[in-house]
Design a protein around this motif. Structure first.
Motif, PDB file in Angstrom:
ATOM      1  N   ALA A  58       0.838  -1.204   0.000  1.00 11.92           N
ATOM      2  CA  ALA A  58       0.000   0.000   0.000  1.00 11.92           C
ATOM      3  C   ALA A  58       0.874   1.255   0.000  1.00 11.92           C
ATOM      4  CB  ALA A  58      -0.919  -0.005   1.223  1.00 11.92           C
ATOM      5  N   TYR A  59       1.941   1.206   0.751  1.00 12.84           N
ATOM      6  CA  TYR A  59       2.891   2.325   0.859  1.00 12.84           C
ATOM      7  C   TYR A  59       3.460   2.669  -0.521  1.00 12.84           C
ATOM      8  CZ  TYR A  59       6.879   4.840   3.062  1.00 12.84           C
ATOM      9  OH  TYR A  59       7.800   5.768   3.465  1.00 12.84           O
ATOM     10  N   VAL A  60       3.946   1.663  -1.229  1.00 15.24           N
ATOM     11  CA  VAL A  60       4.561   1.889  -2.542  1.00 15.24           C
ATOM     12  C   VAL A  60       3.506   2.319  -3.569  1.00 15.24           C
ATOM     13  CG1 VAL A  60       5.877   0.822  -4.417  1.00 15.24           C
ATOM     14  CG2 VAL A  60       6.447   0.301  -2.053  1.00 15.24           C
ATOM     15  N   LEU A  61       2.306   1.773  -3.454  1.00 13.95           N
ATOM     16  CA  LEU A  61       1.215   2.173  -4.364  1.00 13.95           C
ATOM     17  C   LEU A  61       0.884   3.651  -4.189  1.00 13.95           C
ATOM     18  CD1 LEU A  61      -1.035   1.455  -6.403  1.00 13.95           C
ATOM     19  CD2 LEU A  61      -2.487   0.846  -4.447  1.00 13.95           C
ATOM     20  N   ILE A  62       0.769   4.094  -2.944  1.00 17.13           N
ATOM     21  CA  ILE A  62       0.447   5.499  -2.667  1.00 17.13           C
ATOM     22  C   ILE A  62       1.539   6.422  -3.205  1.00 17.13           C
ATOM     23  CG2 ILE A  62       0.190   7.211  -0.807  1.00 17.13           C
ATOM     24  CD1 ILE A  62      -1.176   4.881   0.811  1.00 17.13           C
ATOM     25  N   THR A  63       2.783   6.066  -2.952  1.00 17.09           N
ATOM     26  CA  THR A  63       3.892   6.903  -3.443  1.00 17.09           C
ATOM     27  C   THR A  63       3.923   6.927  -4.973  1.00 17.09           C
ATOM     28  OG1 THR A  63       5.438   5.039  -3.220  1.00 17.09           O
ATOM     29  CG2 THR A  63       5.342   6.591  -1.397  1.00 17.09           C
ATOM     30  N   GLY A  64       3.618   5.784  -5.586  1.00 22.98           N
ATOM     31  CA  GLY A  64       3.583   5.712  -7.055  1.00 22.98           C
ATOM     32  C   GLY A  64       2.546   6.651  -7.643  1.00 22.98           C
ATOM     33  N   VAL A  65       1.362   6.677  -7.040  1.00 21.76           N
ATOM     34  CA  VAL A  65       0.281   7.557  -7.508  1.00 21.76           C
ATOM     35  C   VAL A  65       0.689   9.025  -7.358  1.00 21.76           C
ATOM     36  CG1 VAL A  65      -2.085   8.335  -7.042  1.00 21.76           C
ATOM     37  CG2 VAL A  65      -1.557   5.881  -7.076  1.00 21.76           C
ATOM     38  N   ILE A  66       1.310   9.361  -6.226  1.00 21.30           N
ATOM     39  CA  ILE A  66       1.754  10.749  -5.981  1.00 21.30           C
ATOM     40  C   ILE A  66       2.802  11.160  -7.008  1.00 21.30           C
ATOM     41  CG2 ILE A  66       2.997  12.254  -4.369  1.00 21.30           C
ATOM     42  CD1 ILE A  66       1.621  10.644  -2.096  1.00 21.30           C
ATOM     43  N   VAL A  67       3.782  10.287  -7.222  1.00 16.52           N
ATOM     44  CA  VAL A  67       4.861  10.577  -8.184  1.00 16.52           C
ATOM     45  C   VAL A  67       4.296  10.757  -9.582  1.00 16.52           C
ATOM     46  CG1 VAL A  67       6.929   9.649  -9.311  1.00 16.52           C
ATOM     47  CG2 VAL A  67       6.660   9.439  -6.835  1.00 16.52           C
ATOM     48  N   TYR A  68       3.336   9.902  -9.959  1.00 20.37           N
ATOM     49  CA  TYR A  68       2.768   9.951 -11.314  1.00 20.37           C
ATOM     50  C   TYR A  68       1.921  11.218 -11.512  1.00 20.37           C
ATOM     51  CZ  TYR A  68       0.039   8.675 -15.425  1.00 20.37           C
ATOM     52  OH  TYR A  68      -0.552   8.675 -16.668  1.00 20.37           O
ATOM     53  N   ILE A  69       1.055  11.518 -10.551  1.00 15.62           N
ATOM     54  CA  ILE A  69       0.143  12.668 -10.692  1.00 15.62           C
ATOM     55  C   ILE A  69       0.918  13.974 -10.842  1.00 15.62           C
ATOM     56  CG2 ILE A  69      -1.568  14.083  -9.475  1.00 15.62           C
ATOM     57  CD1 ILE A  69      -2.744  11.487  -8.360  1.00 15.62           C
ATOM     58  N   PHE A  70       1.959  14.136 -10.053  1.00 18.65           N
ATOM     59  CA  PHE A  70       2.690  15.412 -10.039  1.00 18.65           C
ATOM     60  C   PHE A  70       3.948  15.404 -10.883  1.00 18.65           C
ATOM     61  CE2 PHE A  70       0.197  15.288  -6.089  1.00 18.65           C
ATOM     62  CZ  PHE A  70      -0.482  16.496  -6.203  1.00 18.65           C
ATOM     63  N   SER A  71       4.085  14.368 -11.728  1.00 17.51           N
ATOM     64  CA  SER A  71       5.273  14.315 -12.613  1.00 17.51           C
ATOM     65  C   SER A  71       5.047  15.149 -13.876  1.00 17.51           C
ATOM     66  CB  SER A  71       5.584  12.874 -12.990  1.00 17.51           C
ATOM     67  OG  SER A  71       4.530  12.295 -13.730  1.00 17.51           O
TER      68      SER A  71
END
Length: 499
Positions: free
Chosen positions: A486-499
Motif C-alpha cells: 500500500a505504501y509503494v502504491l500510494i507513493t507511485g500515484v503521488i509521483v505519477y500525478i505530479f510528474s
C-alpha cells in the motif's frame, strides 16, 4: 530468459519465508546458493568474480550492519542486566498509560530519532525490544517497528541516502530533499494512523487516532519541509522526530485522566538520567561525530581506517571502515560507559556482550547471506536487468512504477542508500527519455526505498533478533507485506500525478 532468471532469487526468498514459513537463516542460505548458481550458469559470471562478490557482500554485512545490530541489542541487554529498563518502562507509563501513545512515541518518535542519527537497524531493534519489555507481543512489536521505520529512512543516518543520491545523479541536494518530503507527505499522516490503529482498533478510538495522526503528521511534514528546503538532507528527520516526540508527550500529558494527572511519579531526576544514560551517551556520540561537526568528523574518519580492495568484474571494489565514526563502535562505547554508570562491572558487561553474540548467531547467518546475495545480483547484472525491464515495459506510465524500483533495491539490499547507488542513475536517465524532471524521478527512488525497508529481510532479521523470535521471519514478513505494498502504491500515484 535473463529477466526470468534474475527474478527467481527474489521470488524464492519471499516464498520460502512468507509462504513456506522457513526460518530466515535457512531461507537466506538456500536463496544465496540458488543465486550463485544462476549467476554462474545463467549470467556466465566467472567463478573468481562470484567468490569475491560473496566476500565483498559478507564484509558489508559484518560492518556496518551486523556490528550495529549486535551493539543495539547489547545496549538493551545491559539495561536488563542493570535493571534500569524497569525505570524506563515506568517513565513511559507516567507519560501515558494509553498503549497507542506509547507505541507512537517509541516507534515514530524515538525510533525516528534513532534512524535519523544512526540508521542501519537501530530504529527497529531498540524500539521493538523496549515495546516487548512493556508487555507488547513480540510479533506486534516487530511489525509496528518495521512500519514506523519507513518515512524516516529517507533522511536516515544524517541524510546519507539523499546525499548519496545527489552524488550519484549530480543533482541538487536541497531540491532532491524537498521533493522527497513532498512525495512522502501523505504517508507522514498515514503511517502514524496505521500505528495507532494497529495498537487500538476499537471504533470509539477512531476520532482520537485520526486527530493524533493529523497532529503528528502535520508537525512532521511542516518541520521536515522547512528543514529540507532551507537546510538540505542532514536535518529533516532529526528535527521532525524531536518535534514529534514533544507533541506526542504533550498530547499524552494533556489527555491523561484525572487519576493519572493526580498520580505523582516516584522517580527522581537522577534515577531517570541514570536509566537513560546509555541512550544519552549514544546520542551524544552520534551527534558529536556527525556532519554537524565537519572538522572533527573529518579528523576521526581519517584515523583507524580499514581498507580492503577486491577485483570484481574487471574493476576494483573498495571496502572501507572508519572505526572512530562507526555507528556500531559508538553504540558499544555509549553502552559500556552507561553500563558502568548504572553499576555494572566490566566483566559483567563482557559476559552480556558474549551472551548477545550467542543470541544472534542465526541473525549473523541470515544477514551475511542476504547481503552477499544482493551483492552478487548487483555485480552479475541481475538487478539491472529487472529494473531496466520494468522501465522499458511501462513507458510513459513509468513514474507510477518508479518507487517500485527503489522498493526493490531496498528489499534486496536492506538499505535505502544502496538502493540509490543501484538505481539513482537509472531513474535520472529514464526521466530524460520520458520528459519528466530528473530531480522528481530520482527522489521517487528514495521514497520507494523507504517502503521497501518495511519488508526488507535484513530489517525483519533485526526485528526478530530484538525479541529473540528467530524463526518467525515469515510470519512478520506476511503481516508487514500489505502495508509495504500500500505504501509503494500510494507513493507511485503521488509521483505519477505530479510528474
Amino acid at each position: 530468459m535473463n529477466l526470468v532468471l534474475a527474478i527467481i532469487p527474489v521470488l524464492l526468498l519471499i516464498i520460502l519465508m512468507a509462504f513456506l514459513k522457513m526460518s530466515g537463516d535457512k531461507s537466506s542460505v538456500i536463496s544465496l546458493v540458488v543465486t550463485m548458481l544462476i549467476a554462474f550458469f545463467g549470467f556466465h559470471f566467472p567463478a573468481d568474480d562470484l567468490l569475491f562478490s560473496f566476500l565483498y557482500g559478507a564484509l558489508k554485512a559484518v560492518s556496518p550492519i551486523l556490528i550495529i545490530i549486535l551493539m543495539a541489542i547489547f545496549s538493551y541487554n545491559v539495561l536488563l542486566k542493570t535493571e534500569k529498563m524497569a525505570i524506563i518502562k515506568q517513565q513511559f507509563s507516567s507519560i501515558s498509560t494509553d498503549k497507542s501513545i506509547q507505541v507512537l512515541l517509541l516507534t515514530w518518535g524515538f525510533g525516528g530519532l534513532l534512524e535519523a542519527m544512526a540508521g542501519f537497524g537501530t530504529a527497529v531493534a531498540i524500539p521493538a525490544a523496549i515495546l516487548i519489555s512493556l508487555g507488547f507481543k513480540p510479533v506486534f512489536s516487530a511489525t509496528v517497528s518495521l512500519i514506523a521505520n519507513s518515512v524516516a529512512t529517507a533522511f536516515g543516518a544524517i541524510g546519507t541516502p539523499v546525499l548519496v543520491l545527489a552524488k550519484e545523479t549530480n543533482l541538487d541536494v536541497q531540491v532532491l530533499s524537498t521533493n522527497v518530503v513532498l512525495q512522502l507527505s501523505v504517508l507522514m499522516f498515514l503511517i502514524p494512523f496505521v500505528l495507532l490503529f494497529l495498537t487500538d482498533p476499537k471504533l470509539k478510538s477512531l476520532p482520537k487516532n485520526i486527530f493524533l495522526s493529523l497532529l503528528v503528521g502535520g508537525v512532521s511534514l511542516a518541520s521536515q519541509y522547512v528543514a529540507a528546503r532551507y537546510m538540505g538532507a542532514e536535518s529533516p528527520a532529526i528535527i521532525g522526530s524531536i518535534l514529534s516526540i514533544i507533541v506526542i508527550v504533550a498530547y499524552g500529558k494533556l489527555t491523561a485522566s484525572k487519576e493519572e494527572k493526580a498520580r505523582k511519579s516516584t522517580l527522581k531526576r537522577t534515577e531517570v538520567l541514570n536509566a537513560w544514560s546509555i541512550y544519552l551517551f549514544i546520542l551524544f556520540l552520534i551527534i558529536l561525530t556527525s556532519p554537524l561537526f565537519p572538522g572533527l568528523r573529518t579528523t576521526l574518519e581519517n584515523n583507524w581506517v580499514t581498507r580492503i580492495s577486491l577485483p570484481i568484474n574487471g574493476s576494483i571494489m573498495n571496502y572501507m571502515v572508519s572505526w572512530l565514526t562507526h555507528a556500531g563502535v559508538l553504540l558499544f562505547v555509549g553502552t559500556f560507559a552507561g553500563g558502568l554508570i548504572q553499576g555494572a562491572r566490566i566483566k559483567e558487561l563482557f559476559v552480556v556482550l558474549w551472551n548477545t553474540v550467542k543470541q544472534l548467531k542465526k541473525t549473523f547467518i541470515t544477514v551475511i547471506c542476504l547481503v552477499s546475495l544482493s551483492t552478487i545480483m548487483d555485480t552479475a547484472g541481475m538487478i539491472s536487468v529487472i529494473a531496466t525491464a520494468l522501465a522499458v515495459a511501462t513507458g510513459s506510465l513509468y513514474p507510477l512504477f518508479a518507487p517500485v524500483i527503489g522498493c526493490l533495491g531496498t528489499f534486496i539490499t536492506g538499505s535505502d542508500t544502496s538502493s540509490n547507488i543501484l538505481f539513482g542513475k537509472l531513474q535520472s536517465g529514464v526521466a530524460g527519455h520520458i520528459q519528466v524532471s530528473p530531480d522528481w524521478l530520482s527522489s521517487a527512488n528514495t521514497v520507494g526505498a523507504t517502503g521497501g525497508k518495511i519488508i526488507s529481510p535484513q530489517s525483519i532479521a533485526i526485528a526478530t533478533s530484538a525479541g529473540n523470535q528467530q524463526g518467525k521471519e515469515g510470519e512478520i514478513l506476511k503481516s508487514a507485506l500489505p502495508y509495504a505494498l500500500a505504501y509503494v502504491l500510494i507513493t507511485g500515484v503521488i509521483v505519477y500525478i505530479f510528474s
